[in-house]
Design a protein around this motif. Structure first.
Motif, PDB file in Angstrom:
ATOM      1  N   GLU A 278     -14.351  -8.549  -3.128  1.00 50.21           N
ATOM      2  CA  GLU A 278     -15.606  -9.642  -3.619  1.00 50.21           C
ATOM      3  C   GLU A 278     -15.192 -10.868  -3.329  1.00 50.21           C
ATOM      4  O   GLU A 278     -15.694 -11.956  -2.828  1.00 50.21           O
ATOM      5  N   GLN A 279     -14.151 -11.140  -3.938  1.00 49.82           N
ATOM      6  CA  GLN A 279     -13.380 -12.644  -3.536  1.00 49.82           C
ATOM      7  C   GLN A 279     -13.226 -13.034  -1.985  1.00 49.82           C
ATOM      8  O   GLN A 279     -13.532 -14.098  -1.959  1.00 49.82           O
ATOM      9  N   LEU A 280     -12.523 -11.997  -1.505  1.00 49.88           N
ATOM     10  CA  LEU A 280     -12.633 -12.575   0.118  1.00 49.88           C
ATOM     11  C   LEU A 280     -13.925 -12.475   0.668  1.00 49.88           C
ATOM     12  O   LEU A 280     -13.938 -13.793   1.507  1.00 49.88           O
ATOM     13  N   GLU A 281     -14.814 -11.864   0.361  1.00 45.94           N
ATOM     14  CA  GLU A 281     -16.152 -12.023   0.927  1.00 45.94           C
ATOM     15  C   GLU A 281     -16.644 -13.560   0.629  1.00 45.94           C
ATOM     16  O   GLU A 281     -17.189 -14.218   1.460  1.00 45.94           O
ATOM     17  N   LYS A 282     -16.458 -13.936  -0.642  1.00 47.26           N
ATOM     18  CA  LYS A 282     -17.162 -15.259  -0.965  1.00 47.26           C
ATOM     19  C   LYS A 282     -16.090 -16.478  -0.095  1.00 47.26           C
ATOM     20  O   LYS A 282     -16.828 -17.423   0.106  1.00 47.26           O
ATOM     21  N   ILE A 283     -14.865 -16.162  -0.227  1.00 54.28           N
ATOM     22  CA  ILE A 283     -14.044 -17.006   0.473  1.00 54.28           C
ATOM     23  C   ILE A 283     -14.247 -17.213   1.860  1.00 54.28           C
ATOM     24  O   ILE A 283     -14.590 -18.426   2.372  1.00 54.28           O
ATOM     25  N   LEU A 284     -14.612 -16.248   2.588  1.00 51.74           N
ATOM     26  CA  LEU A 284     -14.741 -16.053   3.968  1.00 51.74           C
ATOM     27  C   LEU A 284     -16.392 -16.589   4.420  1.00 51.74           C
ATOM     28  O   LEU A 284     -16.814 -17.217   5.214  1.00 51.74           O
ATOM     29  N   ALA A 285     -16.928 -16.385   3.217  1.00 52.80           N
ATOM     30  CA  ALA A 285     -18.480 -17.070   3.397  1.00 52.80           C
ATOM     31  C   ALA A 285     -18.427 -18.403   3.713  1.00 52.80           C
ATOM     32  O   ALA A 285     -19.139 -19.196   4.157  1.00 52.80           O
ATOM     33  N   LEU A 286     -17.422 -19.339   2.645  1.00 50.32           N
ATOM     34  CA  LEU A 286     -17.365 -20.736   2.630  1.00 50.32           C
ATOM     35  C   LEU A 286     -16.660 -20.979   4.127  1.00 50.32           C
ATOM     36  O   LEU A 286     -16.568 -22.366   4.568  1.00 50.32           O
ATOM     37  N   ALA A 287     -15.858 -20.271   4.842  1.00 57.56           N
ATOM     38  CA  ALA A 287     -15.188 -20.558   6.157  1.00 57.56           C
ATOM     39  C   ALA A 287     -16.379 -20.587   7.316  1.00 57.56           C
ATOM     40  O   ALA A 287     -16.253 -21.235   8.231  1.00 57.56           O
ATOM     41  N   ASP A 288     -17.750 -20.257   6.534  1.00 57.84           N
ATOM     42  CA  ASP A 288     -18.709 -20.586   7.849  1.00 57.84           C
ATOM     43  C   ASP A 288     -19.333 -21.895   7.750  1.00 57.84           C
ATOM     44  O   ASP A 288     -20.415 -22.243   8.220  1.00 57.84           O
TER      45      ASP A 288
ATOM     46  N   TYR B  15     -19.544  -2.311  10.354  1.00 57.56           N
ATOM     47  CA  TYR B  15     -19.466  -3.260   9.154  1.00 57.56           C
ATOM     48  C   TYR B  15     -21.046  -2.703   8.359  1.00 57.56           C
ATOM     49  O   TYR B  15     -21.875  -2.994   9.178  1.00 57.56           O
ATOM     50  N   VAL B  16     -20.931  -2.361   7.365  1.00 55.15           N
ATOM     51  CA  VAL B  16     -22.068  -1.975   6.556  1.00 55.15           C
ATOM     52  C   VAL B  16     -21.802  -2.622   5.050  1.00 55.15           C
ATOM     53  O   VAL B  16     -20.968  -2.597   4.515  1.00 55.15           O
ATOM     54  N   LYS B  17     -22.834  -3.559   4.986  1.00 55.45           N
ATOM     55  CA  LYS B  17     -22.435  -4.435   3.944  1.00 55.45           C
ATOM     56  C   LYS B  17     -23.176  -3.754   2.834  1.00 55.45           C
ATOM     57  O   LYS B  17     -24.171  -3.302   2.549  1.00 55.45           O
ATOM     58  N   SER B  18     -22.252  -3.458   1.790  1.00 56.18           N
ATOM     59  CA  SER B  18     -22.679  -2.951   0.356  1.00 56.18           C
ATOM     60  C   SER B  18     -22.420  -3.946  -0.682  1.00 56.18           C
ATOM     61  O   SER B  18     -21.575  -5.066  -0.504  1.00 56.18           O
ATOM     62  N   PRO B  19     -22.981  -3.966  -1.702  1.00 58.56           N
ATOM     63  CA  PRO B  19     -22.886  -5.055  -2.705  1.00 58.56           C
ATOM     64  C   PRO B  19     -21.441  -5.301  -2.967  1.00 58.56           C
ATOM     65  O   PRO B  19     -20.741  -4.670  -3.883  1.00 58.56           O
ATOM     66  N   GLY B  20     -20.951  -6.372  -2.476  1.00 56.35           N
ATOM     67  CA  GLY B  20     -19.691  -7.127  -2.816  1.00 56.35           C
ATOM     68  C   GLY B  20     -18.445  -6.584  -2.266  1.00 56.35           C
ATOM     69  O   GLY B  20     -17.416  -6.746  -2.464  1.00 56.35           O
ATOM     70  N   VAL B  21     -18.879  -5.746  -1.089  1.00 59.00           N
ATOM     71  CA  VAL B  21     -17.427  -4.684  -0.635  1.00 59.00           C
ATOM     72  C   VAL B  21     -17.595  -4.740   0.891  1.00 59.00           C
ATOM     73  O   VAL B  21     -18.503  -4.571   1.366  1.00 59.00           O
ATOM     74  N   PHE B  22     -16.432  -4.941   1.332  1.00 65.31           N
ATOM     75  CA  PHE B  22     -16.298  -4.773   2.821  1.00 65.31           C
ATOM     76  C   PHE B  22     -16.180  -3.497   3.102  1.00 65.31           C
ATOM     77  O   PHE B  22     -14.983  -2.818   2.884  1.00 65.31           O
ATOM     78  N   SER B  23     -17.021  -2.649   3.649  1.00 61.97           N
ATOM     79  CA  SER B  23     -16.708  -1.197   3.920  1.00 61.97           C
ATOM     80  C   SER B  23     -15.931  -1.201   5.134  1.00 61.97           C
ATOM     81  O   SER B  23     -15.134  -0.163   5.110  1.00 61.97           O
ATOM     82  N   PHE B  24     -15.555  -1.954   6.081  1.00 63.36           N
ATOM     83  CA  PHE B  24     -14.747  -1.778   6.899  1.00 63.36           C
ATOM     84  C   PHE B  24     -13.325  -2.005   6.418  1.00 63.36           C
ATOM     85  O   PHE B  24     -12.278  -1.622   7.164  1.00 63.36           O
ATOM     86  N   LEU B  25     -13.016  -2.447   5.301  1.00 68.74           N
ATOM     87  CA  LEU B  25     -11.695  -2.643   4.480  1.00 68.74           C
ATOM     88  C   LEU B  25     -11.395  -1.446   3.986  1.00 68.74           C
ATOM     89  O   LEU B  25     -10.152  -0.900   3.851  1.00 68.74           O
ATOM     90  N   THR B  26     -12.220  -0.729   3.607  1.00 69.97           N
ATOM     91  CA  THR B  26     -12.324   0.475   2.842  1.00 69.97           C
ATOM     92  C   THR B  26     -12.230   1.781   3.613  1.00 69.97           C
ATOM     93  O   THR B  26     -11.743   2.704   3.329  1.00 69.97           O
ATOM     94  N   GLY B  27     -12.754   1.691   4.867  1.00 68.28           N
ATOM     95  CA  GLY B  27     -12.571   2.522   5.990  1.00 68.28           C
ATOM     96  C   GLY B  27     -13.792   3.563   6.113  1.00 68.28           C
ATOM     97  O   GLY B  27     -13.796   4.417   7.183  1.00 68.28           O
TER      98      GLY B  27
END
Length: 162
Positions: A7-17, A54-66
């Protein structure tokens, strides 16, 4: 990577845009720090993204979890590893039992050899003592015999002079 970090990484990368270059740069640097804390890099992130949908689920990168398929595959792989390790453990248990029995046999043989060595040592000591006693007896008899012969010879010699 746990859900909180994702979740933290998702928020940080959103700022990269962000349209502001400074904000985007800081976000990318922060994302790199978060990834490196977990031993990952942007390359790992890119490989995970290209390998999985990439399937977005609430606050989770599913491609990181596999995704489900990857998790099931990992689960199967881990089960196989567990079975292999259990087989190795069983083999090592058999080997351990064998070597314990072998040690007990060797200790028993060693104790027997020690008792035999003590028996032979005692026998050798007794034999040496007997031989010593026999030698002293024989020496004494020889001494007495030689003394008696000398006395007899002396008596004979004295008798001849008379």
């Amino acid at each position: 990577m746990d859900e909180r970090v994702s979740e933290q990484l998702e928020k940080i990368l959103a700022l990269a845009d962000s349209a502001h270059d400074g904000e985007a740069l800081v976000a990318v640097r922060k994302a790199r720090q978060v990834l490196s804390r977990d031993g990952l890099s942007f390359g790992d992130l890119a490989r995970a993204a290209s390998a999985h949908t990439y399937v977005k689920s609430p606050g989770v990168f599913s491609f990181l979890t596999g995704g489900r398929e990857v998790v099931e595959s990992q689960n199967c792989h881990l089960r196989q590893q567990v079975e292999d390790l259990q087989a190795q453990l069983q083999t090592q248990d058999f080997q351990l039992d064998f070597w314990r029995r072998r040690v007990a046999e060797l200790e028993q043989s060693f104790q027997h050899a020690q008792s035999e060595a003590e028996r032979w040592k005692k026998l050798a000591s007794e034999t040496a003592d007997r031989l010593w006693d026999i030698a002293r007896t024989v020496s004494g008899e020889t001494f007495h015999s030689e003394t008696a012969v000398a006395e007899d010879e002396e008596a004979v010699a004295v008798g001849e002079k008379k």
